[in-house]
Design a protein around this motif. Structure first.
Motif, PDB file in Angstrom:
ATOM      1  N   GLY A   1       0.816  -1.214   0.000  1.00 42.72           N
ATOM      2  CA  GLY A   1       0.000   0.000   0.000  1.00 42.72           C
ATOM      3  C   GLY A   1       0.843   1.256   0.000  1.00 42.72           C
ATOM      4  O   GLY A   1       2.081   1.203   0.064  1.00 42.72           O
ATOM      5  N   ASN A   2       0.177   2.373  -0.038  1.00 41.18           N
ATOM      6  CA  ASN A   2       0.870   3.659  -0.128  1.00 41.18           C
ATOM      7  C   ASN A   2       1.732   3.932   1.091  1.00 41.18           C
ATOM      8  O   ASN A   2       2.773   4.576   1.013  1.00 41.18           O
ATOM      9  CB  ASN A   2      -0.151   4.792  -0.292  1.00 41.18           C
ATOM     10  N   GLU A   3       1.309   3.449   2.237  1.00 37.87           N
ATOM     11  CA  GLU A   3       2.072   3.698   3.467  1.00 37.87           C
ATOM     12  C   GLU A   3       3.192   2.697   3.678  1.00 37.87           C
ATOM     13  O   GLU A   3       3.775   2.624   4.764  1.00 37.87           O
ATOM     14  CB  GLU A   3       1.141   3.667   4.677  1.00 37.87           C
ATOM     15  N   GLY A   4       3.471   1.896   2.671  1.00 35.11           N
ATOM     16  CA  GLY A   4       4.553   0.933   2.808  1.00 35.11           C
ATOM     17  C   GLY A   4       4.179  -0.294   3.607  1.00 35.11           C
ATOM     18  O   GLY A   4       5.034  -1.067   4.015  1.00 35.11           O
ATOM     19  N   LYS A   5       2.901  -0.462   3.848  1.00 35.06           N
ATOM     20  CA  LYS A   5       2.464  -1.666   4.541  1.00 35.06           C
ATOM     21  C   LYS A   5       1.699  -2.558   3.577  1.00 35.06           C
ATOM     22  O   LYS A   5       1.045  -2.074   2.655  1.00 35.06           O
ATOM     23  CB  LYS A   5       1.553  -1.299   5.711  1.00 35.06           C
TER      24      LYS A   5
END
Lengths: 368, 368, 368, 368
Positions: free
Chosen positions: D269-273
């Motif tokens: 995802g965008n948050e790196g998760k």
């Protein structure tokens, strides 16, 4: 795991602070159908109660136990028994001036370092008042023990106060209740009275050694390795406030003995049970009871709350001198006697239940 | 609960008998990512290993540890670590003649009374050989401790053998490894050698006292009431074979002290941490570490397996005289030194993990 | 507390990875004097063993159990029993290409997120291979159960595979062993064979539901509140790999029932024991056994290791497609049947020991 | 081990009966320094409280919680927190006529068979009233969770009552509090009202299914094998009165899925998760949280105390017909919603502390 519980199957969790509204014990795992009323527990609390003579703290507590659960029509139901003791004489103002200082030898500094909390009210959870809850719980244990091992007898007494020990040749269990020190040697009790009067006048305190003996425990109770009966007893006694050492049977004295001296020789007694020529083992071999008296001793350090000034620091790191006013025991060892008996009762019951679980009630290794 | 496990979060379960194919330890709860190979553990086992000099049993065991699980590419995975040590020199025939008799002072009689089993092979589970598994497990604990508290140092040594104690004014930790007794006082070590030579010739054995010191443990480790650091240490040391007493700091000596004498006075040190004028507390107040050295002592009774005849009974109840041939330690206290260090390591790691669970890694009560 | 142990008194700790040298179970708390040899355990392992037919993984493992401790002359000694199973067919090269990717639906991603370790060898500790250790431990439990409750019988079978369930009117326990699915309905077993052949060809997998029935358990076993027999069973079954749901008796179906429908009416049977008109309760009321069959069902999700490509990420965060080659079960539910039986055996024995501890072996509440 | 405790590090022991003077919870292991007053706990008890509408028992209880220990100046001290709730409306006379009979589907018969005790007062310890203590304890857990994982949100609701389920396409969490059923689908709530009115008139009761969702739990929480997050949740939910089944994510539905369908595909995802394309796993893989919503469902059987006559036996073994008068919930599932939320809170906090113990607070396996 839980920091405030002990016991595996007969499991006691104590709660409450010295100066809160109440304290108590949650007793779980109690066998069902055992007769139990508050009147069965109260005598043990009365024995531990403060303010009974001039040698214990003058705090006045009724220490009246209330059973809130787990009993129906005078018998245990097998569900948890909540024992509550209300605090009635918690004059926390006595402690007012020490809010920001740490007493040398007292747990207030380590509690603060651990939790970041400085609860000055009578030592909070580290107060010896917590032991009332144990004594109440042990009152339940004793009722169960009376049904499981009717011959079991637990006796505690003080064998040393300060540098002065009892004369073992004069040991007479019948005099224990006749003096304020639970001392089994009447002559020594009188000397202790003189010793302690002198100490109190100087605002000082003193250590003591307590001995707890359980007779009538059958052989085979306990477990090998990490639940050894001696290990469980050592852990239990070491949880009592101010205790700094525990020993079984010959204890530290065994370090000085040879194997020939230390071996308790065995013969078969008239009742077909092994009889031992001595009891250096303190009734325990390999963590399991031999059927002899189980003998535990523990050392209690002197009360840290004294009237003589000691160097310390404040919470702000400033040097200060501490004098602890308030109501304190000049020899906390005295009141540790019924507490030691209580721990013995709880440990033995727990081990009896563990034994019944693994081995059952039927016959096991019989000699002869 | 489990009879063969200790520890709450860093949890060790040992298994195996003296004369079976192997013994070992299952180590659960180990943090992940810690460097660990067999070479990290082996030196501790070598230190405990029998047969290294004439004062320990002449049984020859390689005590080579094998890691069967829980490590991947030289690091712990966080899953259980199985440590296995094969028995290679289990001459059970040595014990042949004692199958039907009970050794005075030995656990064979209580194991039989508890379980109805008489396993004569080297004491079965009650053999001191079980301690090899603990030492292996502690090797894992030490690897974790090295990452969590790099300054922690655990040192064990013998301070008394039979009636002869060390001269505390000559205590020099650097000489511990230079004599077969882990003695920190070279002159006393020589006297012990003479003492023990004489005892061995008579087929006798002797007790000892061991001291274990942990320096570098931060303040705030431990827990109040039933998981007190001193209680956990007492339980741990008391599980070691033949241990009959445990004390912390001044220990039994505290019974003879006054409150004025016993109070460890406090000032603030240069590094902003409390500094104490003495250490009667043995580094623990209210069950929680003070930041001073944690000092534990325990007494080891003399080996019960001796060559001098002692009165006993057979399994059939007949009177008999027991002489225990075979390979035994004349002073089991010697080999208890690395075992005591091992228990200290396991307890401290377990308590550090418990502390991190409840309080976290962040700052807590800071003085000054 | 310990992450790799289950049971309170009969306590099993498993260890080992799918692709290490060995795996096993440490069984503690076993009653003494119970007949036990490797031959008593091996048949249960053989039942669980992979590669027995085309519907299970083609990995070839002898799964030969070795007893390393706790047994002497063919009987348990009461000390810990170490059960070791060597891995013999750990072709870890099969997994080579997935070292840096995470399989959708597999635990490799969460293990990595928790521990920071990526052990690609066959799923490491999360492999269903761990269940061999449980089955071995349960072999010990069964030997004890045979002495304590000889009439107890534990039977497991598959009741649903994919969308197709058995026909309950055709349920015949005698045919369970006659088909590769442990299916108690011969006609459905044939349909499942066709279904699974089709799935295998497409490199897909499928879920299943298993039912485990224990008959002959006396009334009164279990405990209220947090050790309810149903809670213990639910926890135990939910620890089996890939299990996503557990139910007792009517289970989720009970949500749709009225109180009138759900109440199992009671009458007194000829033997003076209560007899129930139905068993919606699944043999458990208030966490305590009723004496009826204990009925547990659990749902097993489809194997996540499949040959069809699924979207995933690499350890570096790059998008990727995952196809899991290697040897996998198209329906892991099949091999979960003996594992579910094993967990039932372990839980029931543990509860029987707990009951004996608290209530003893004597009579308790008798009706009529 | 203890029958009335749950949790490993955040450990709750409940005590008390439906018709005794009080009930409560002893909460041990709570982190120190967490803001806590009775006002923080009371709203959760109010949510569970009986008598709030015509669909729950008409017993009137204030359910006012008192904190007796463990809090100083509005913050937890790290020592045990005693939470007491006095019983104020325990009309035990309502139960008078059933003293000697057993209610079909009720635990009174198994408690009697286990303990030999027949406590007719409102079901004694097996009463759903015990859940008030859990809800209070969870109030403490929530305060701690708010400090450790501020984004965590726990939401419970009813998804089925009798044969009628909600319309998942209409699921709207904002309407849960607007109807007496904690129903997230307003239209279904109205139909349930009609259904339940009809059932109540006939003196019948009905089952239900509850769903509890925890969002915001970080990945990596839980543990492999026997402390799997799903196993802990299953055990916890199954301890709630009348619960007969528990499932995670797709649950029993997973049995009908193929591996292709069930695999939750992963992307970064965008948050790196990791972000998942679906949540059949219910937020848990291999016993460890994925970071997705943790989704648990449990089935509650219909209340056994109904006004329609059912066949049963008396304590003397005589056949009888039972009609249970008194104040009962026609659908206990309704009041199980806040209890399920409470158990979720306690389990998650306990697991977070366990995780912090083993792995610490620092970074672990990061993807990308």
């Amino acid at each position: 795991m839980s920091f405030n519980s002990f016991g595996h199957l007969f499991r006691v969790t104590t709660w409450g602070e010295s100066h809160g509204p109440a304290l108590g014990a949650t007793v779980d795992g109690c066998p069902p159908g055992v007769p139990l009323t508050e009147a069965d527990i109260q005598p043990w609390l009365d024995k531990r109660k403060p303010g009974q003579n001039k040698y214990t703290t003058q705090r006045r507590e009724a220490d009246a136990v209330e059973i809130l659960s787990g009993v129906y029509e005078g018998k245990t139901t097998g569900t948890p028994i909540q024992l509550m003791i209300r605090n009635t004489d918690q004059r926390s103002k006595d402690y007012g001036e020490i809010v920001k200082t740490f007493r040398p030898g007292h747990a207030d500094i380590t509690y603060y370092q651990k939790y970041g909390i400085r609860d000055p009210r009578g030592g909070g959870r580290s107060s010896a008042r917590e032991t009332a809850a144990r004594v109440a719980a042990a009152g339940v244990a004793r009722q169960v023990l009376a049904t499981l091992v009717p011959d079991l007898k637990i006796t505690g007494y003080m064998v040393q106060m300060g540098p002065r020990g009892i004369d073992r040749t004069k040991l007479d269990l019948s005099v224990i209740g006749d003096n304020p020190f639970w001392c089994p040697d009447a002559a020594t009790a009188e000397l202790w009275a003189t010793d302690l009067d002198a100490l109190r006048k100087t605002g000082n305190s003193v250590g003591a050694t307590i001995e707890i003996v359980a007779s009538g425990l059958p052989a085979g109770i306990g477990a090998p390795i990490y639940a050894k009966l001696d290990s469980e007893l050592a852990a239990a006694m070491m949880t009592i406030n101010a205790v700094k050492g525990v020993e079984i049977g010959a204890g530290f004295g065994a370090a000085a003995l040879t194997g020939v001296e230390n071996a308790d020789e065995i013969r078969l007694g008239n009742e077909g049970k092994p009889v031992y020529g001595s009891n250096h083992a303190g009734g325990i071999l390999g963590g399991i009871s031999t059927g002899q008296d189980v003998v535990v001793r523990f050392a209690v350090k002197p009360t840290s709350s004294i009237l003589q000034p000691r160097q310390s620091v404040t919470i702000d790191g400033q040097p200060t001198e501490v004098i602890t006013k308030g109501r304190h025991d000049p020899c906390v060892g005295i009141r540790a006697v019924p507490v030691g008996e209580a721990m013995m009762a709880c440990v033995l019951l727990d081990q009896l239940l563990l034994h019944r679980a693994q081995v059952g009630e039927g016959p096991r290794g019989v000699i002869g």
